[in-house]
Scaffold this motif. Structure first.
Motif, mmCIF file in Angstrom:
data_model
loop_
_atom_site.group_PDB
_atom_site.id
_atom_site.type_symbol
_atom_site.label_atom_id
_atom_site.label_comp_id
_atom_site.label_asym_id
_atom_site.label_seq_id
_atom_site.Cartn_x
_atom_site.Cartn_y
_atom_site.Cartn_z
ATOM 1 N N ASN A 144 7.263 25.182 -12.259
ATOM 2 C CA ASN A 144 6.419 25.025 -11.176
ATOM 3 C C ASN A 144 6.151 23.601 -11.055
ATOM 4 O O ASN A 144 5.080 22.912 -11.751
ATOM 5 N N SER A 145 7.063 22.798 -10.355
ATOM 6 C CA SER A 145 6.998 21.149 -10.555
ATOM 7 C C SER A 145 7.268 20.754 -8.773
ATOM 8 O O SER A 145 8.710 20.563 -8.599
ATOM 9 N N ARG A 146 6.255 20.806 -7.918
ATOM 10 C CA ARG A 146 6.271 20.626 -6.564
ATOM 11 C C ARG A 146 5.329 19.675 -5.937
ATOM 12 O O ARG A 146 4.191 19.380 -6.591
ATOM 13 N N LEU A 147 5.861 18.555 -5.127
ATOM 14 C CA LEU A 147 4.897 17.714 -4.613
ATOM 15 C C LEU A 147 3.889 18.103 -3.768
ATOM 16 O O LEU A 147 4.187 19.017 -2.993
ATOM 17 N N ASP A 148 2.562 17.904 -3.906
ATOM 18 C CA ASP A 148 1.469 18.496 -3.117
ATOM 19 C C ASP A 148 1.733 18.199 -1.709
ATOM 20 O O ASP A 148 1.808 17.044 -1.337
ATOM 21 N N GLU A 149 1.396 18.861 -0.811
ATOM 22 C CA GLU A 149 1.325 18.663 0.583
ATOM 23 C C GLU A 149 0.333 17.490 0.918
ATOM 24 O O GLU A 149 0.797 16.643 1.701
ATOM 25 N N MET A 150 -0.711 17.490 0.314
ATOM 26 C CA MET A 150 -1.682 16.493 0.818
ATOM 27 C C MET A 150 -1.191 15.226 0.086
ATOM 28 O O MET A 150 -1.286 14.197 0.887
ATOM 29 N N GLN A 151 -0.740 15.007 -1.042
ATOM 30 C CA GLN A 151 -0.251 13.727 -1.704
ATOM 31 C C GLN A 151 1.096 13.304 -0.866
ATOM 32 O O GLN A 151 0.997 12.075 -0.625
ATOM 33 N N ALA A 152 1.998 14.183 -0.250
ATOM 34 C CA ALA A 152 2.960 13.747 0.553
ATOM 35 C C ALA A 152 2.523 13.193 1.942
ATOM 36 O O ALA A 152 3.084 12.116 2.275
ATOM 37 N N ALA A 153 1.514 13.754 2.193
ATOM 38 C CA ALA A 153 0.908 13.016 3.402
ATOM 39 C C ALA A 153 0.439 11.593 3.325
ATOM 40 O O ALA A 153 0.508 10.597 3.988
ATOM 41 N N PHE A 154 -0.301 11.435 2.110
ATOM 42 C CA PHE A 154 -0.807 10.138 1.794
ATOM 43 C C PHE A 154 0.330 9.265 1.558
ATOM 44 O O PHE A 154 0.398 8.010 1.826
ATOM 45 N N LEU A 155 1.435 9.747 0.792
ATOM 46 C CA LEU A 155 2.661 8.859 0.458
ATOM 47 C C LEU A 155 3.268 8.381 1.783
ATOM 48 O O LEU A 155 3.816 7.163 1.814
ATOM 49 N N ARG A 156 3.240 9.159 2.756
ATOM 50 C CA ARG A 156 3.997 8.789 4.061
ATOM 51 C C ARG A 156 3.193 7.608 4.537
ATOM 52 O O ARG A 156 3.997 6.724 4.781
ATOM 53 N N ILE A 157 1.918 7.407 4.492
ATOM 54 C CA ILE A 157 1.104 6.375 4.993
ATOM 55 C C ILE A 157 1.504 5.165 4.166
ATOM 56 O O ILE A 157 1.874 4.035 4.672
ATOM 57 N N LYS A 158 1.467 5.346 2.837
ATOM 58 C CA LYS A 158 1.676 4.210 2.142
ATOM 59 C C LYS A 158 3.108 3.695 1.988
ATOM 60 O O LYS A 158 3.517 2.558 1.735
ATOM 61 N N LEU A 159 4.094 4.638 1.996
ATOM 62 C CA LEU A 159 5.539 4.153 2.447
ATOM 63 C C LEU A 159 5.680 3.272 3.347
ATOM 64 O O LEU A 159 6.489 2.220 3.111
ATOM 65 N N GLU A 160 5.059 3.351 4.440
ATOM 66 C CA GLU A 160 5.005 2.484 5.666
ATOM 67 C C GLU A 160 4.672 1.030 5.403
ATOM 68 O O GLU A 160 5.218 0.071 5.982
ATOM 69 N N ILE A 161 3.752 0.711 4.199
ATOM 70 C CA ILE A 161 3.322 -0.667 3.919
ATOM 71 C C ILE A 161 3.838 -0.912 2.678
ATOM 72 O O ILE A 161 3.352 -1.967 1.954
ATOM 73 N N LEU A 162 4.699 -0.333 1.892
ATOM 74 C CA LEU A 162 5.125 -0.684 0.696
ATOM 75 C C LEU A 162 5.762 -1.979 0.558
ATOM 76 O O LEU A 162 5.628 -2.645 -0.352
ATOM 77 N N ASP A 163 6.591 -2.180 1.248
ATOM 78 C CA ASP A 163 7.290 -3.430 1.409
ATOM 79 C C ASP A 163 6.399 -4.729 1.487
ATOM 80 O O ASP A 163 6.390 -5.669 0.822
ATOM 81 N N ASP A 164 5.271 -4.551 2.506
ATOM 82 C CA ASP A 164 4.200 -5.572 2.526
ATOM 83 C C ASP A 164 3.403 -5.724 1.304
ATOM 84 O O ASP A 164 3.261 -6.989 0.843
ATOM 85 N N TRP A 165 2.979 -4.713 0.554
ATOM 86 C CA TRP A 165 2.397 -4.928 -0.674
ATOM 87 C C TRP A 165 3.385 -5.255 -1.694
ATOM 88 O O TRP A 165 2.668 -5.990 -2.695
ATOM 89 N N ASN A 166 4.583 -5.044 -1.635
ATOM 90 C CA ASN A 166 5.519 -5.475 -2.728
ATOM 91 C C ASN A 166 5.328 -7.027 -2.665
ATOM 92 O O ASN A 166 5.612 -7.952 -3.425
ATOM 93 N N TRP A 167 5.564 -7.435 -1.316
ATOM 94 C CA TRP A 167 5.562 -9.101 -1.079
ATOM 95 C C TRP A 167 4.290 -9.521 -1.406
ATOM 96 O O TRP A 167 4.493 -10.672 -2.018
ATOM 97 N N ARG A 168 3.119 -8.999 -1.393
ATOM 98 C CA ARG A 168 1.755 -9.478 -2.038
ATOM 99 C C ARG A 168 2.059 -9.557 -3.322
ATOM 100 O O ARG A 168 1.421 -10.864 -3.984
ATOM 101 N N ARG A 169 2.671 -8.618 -3.947
ATOM 102 C CA ARG A 169 2.632 -8.794 -5.446
ATOM 103 C C ARG A 169 3.610 -10.025 -5.894
ATOM 104 O O ARG A 169 3.452 -10.509 -6.902
ATOM 105 N N ARG A 170 4.718 -10.069 -4.854
ATOM 106 C CA ARG A 170 5.799 -11.269 -5.550
ATOM 107 C C ARG A 170 5.099 -12.592 -5.112
ATOM 108 O O ARG A 170 5.154 -13.433 -5.911
ATOM 109 N N ASN A 171 4.111 -12.652 -4.426
ATOM 110 C CA ASN A 171 3.356 -13.934 -4.142
ATOM 111 C C ASN A 171 2.559 -14.181 -5.236
ATOM 112 O O ASN A 171 2.340 -15.396 -5.783
#
Length: 364
Positions: A229-256
């Motif tokens: 029984n190893s399934r991504l939780d529905e609530m976490q998936a919803a949160f991850l969809r939001i964070k995926l949209e800004i992942l590249d931007d936040w990775n860019w901040r890390r690079r700076n």
């Protein structure tokens, strides 16, 4: 006194609160909390982001590794080539399948698996390789894949720290036969609880992974294999969809932040990370090396700067692997004695990074 947190997950929520609250309400009102629309949407979006053909959500990063290995048929009697220098989860996944770990020493400059050491590590029972993109920097995959192809080996990349990193312009998640991701809250793409995913190129492997992770069932109440029984939780998936949209931007901040460290600390005694010309890391961690790290850590702490150690003890020296403690793995052991992780993340400002640099220079 200036206070610079090593990790600030709370900042993540406050920054995205309005979107996260809407997502949580959407899930709760849907009345569907397991394997629903959010998981399906995230799997599709993450597959598109990485360029993979398939994505399967899992309960966590360790499960991602284990399920992918099991889907590839790895089990008792098989040998798996695994980095000697990694977080213990990479080793645990192999052990949980019943297979044997064969440690491979890293390239000291990059901390990642050394392809030149694969031939010597190979045994007649070797069935797979797990390169780790440690600290967010991709391993040198072309020679690893060439070796695997020549020896008919399954390659599972451990991309738990590498969301969005590039190897010769190709996204982590598509560099092997499958890739395992973790969405632990501190990751570059982190949930607000445990979560993970596997990306895969082959449909057969992908369907096996999905079935194994859902009680061995591809059809409700029909169980053709011993599953988990190893399934991504529905609530976490919803949160991850939001964070995926800004992942590249936040990775860019890390690079700076990383650029400030690399330039500002180049004349100190610290051994700085080496980035190959073909790599675009995402700087999940910024790890330096120094002798007598305790003094530096104390100095930074007294100046309000939090640090970490990733990792203080190599896997073969852990109690869980006491039967392998006799192994001589000098490169890994030296790395684990000397590493210090400096604070890095989208929560940091350039001014804070400069303060870290100046504080380290004061120490030396």
């Amino acid at each position: 006194m200036t206070k610079i947190k090593f990790l600030d997950v709370g900042w993540t929520y406050t920054t995205l609160a309005s979107s996260l609250d809407v997502a949580a309400k959407r899930v709760l009102e849907s009345g569907w909390y397991i394997l629903g629309a959010e998981v399906k949407a995230f799997e599709k979006e993450f597959a598109t982001y990485t360029g993979a053909n398939h994505c399967i959500g899992t309960g966590n990063g360790l499960d991602s590794l284990e399920l992918a290995l099991r889907a590839a048929g790895i089990g008792p009697g098989d040998d798996v080539l695994v980095p000697s220098n990694t977080y213990i989860a990479t080793w645990l996944a192999v052990t949980r399948t019943g297979a044997n770990i064969v440690p491979v020493e890293p390239i000291e400059a990059t901390y990642n698996m050394n392809p030149a050491n694969l031939e010597q590590a190979m045994t007649k029972n070797t069935k797979a390789i797990i390169p780790v993109h440690l600290y967010g920097q991709p391993a040198d995959m072309d020679p690893i894949m060439a070796f695997a192809e020549a020896n008919s080996l399954f390659v599972l990349t451990d991309a738990a720290q590498a969301h969005g990193s590039l190897y010769k312009g190709r996204m982590s998640g598509t560099l092997g036969h499958a890739a395992a991701f973790s969405f632990y809250p501190g990751k570059n793409l982190g949930a607000f609880g445990d979560g993970g995913a596997i990306t895969a190129t082959d449909e057969t492997i992908a369907e096996k992974i999905r079935t194994i992770g859902n009680y061995g069932s591809s059809e409700k109440y029909v169980h053709d294999s011993l599953g988990f029984n190893s399934r991504l939780d529905e609530m976490q998936a919803a949160f991850l969809r939001i964070k995926l949209e800004i992942l590249d931007d936040w990775n860019w901040r890390r690079r700076n932040i990383a650029d400030i460290y690399l330039k500002g600390l180049k004349d100190t005694p610290l051994v700085l990370p080496v980035v190959e010309e073909w790599a675009q890391p995402v700087w999940h961690l910024f790890v330096v090396r120094c002798e007598g790290r305790e003094g530096l850590i104390t100095h930074l702490k007294e100046s309000g700067i939090e640090t970490g150690i990733h990792y203080p003890t190599p896997p073969h020296k852990q109690g869980a692997y006491r039967h392998m403690s006799h192994l001589s793995l000098p490169i890994s052991e030296a790395i684990h004695r000397e590493v210090v992780s400096l604070p890095i993340g989208p929560h940091m400002t350039a001014e804070q990074a400069e303060y870290v640099v100046n504080t380290i220079k004061e120490f030396y």
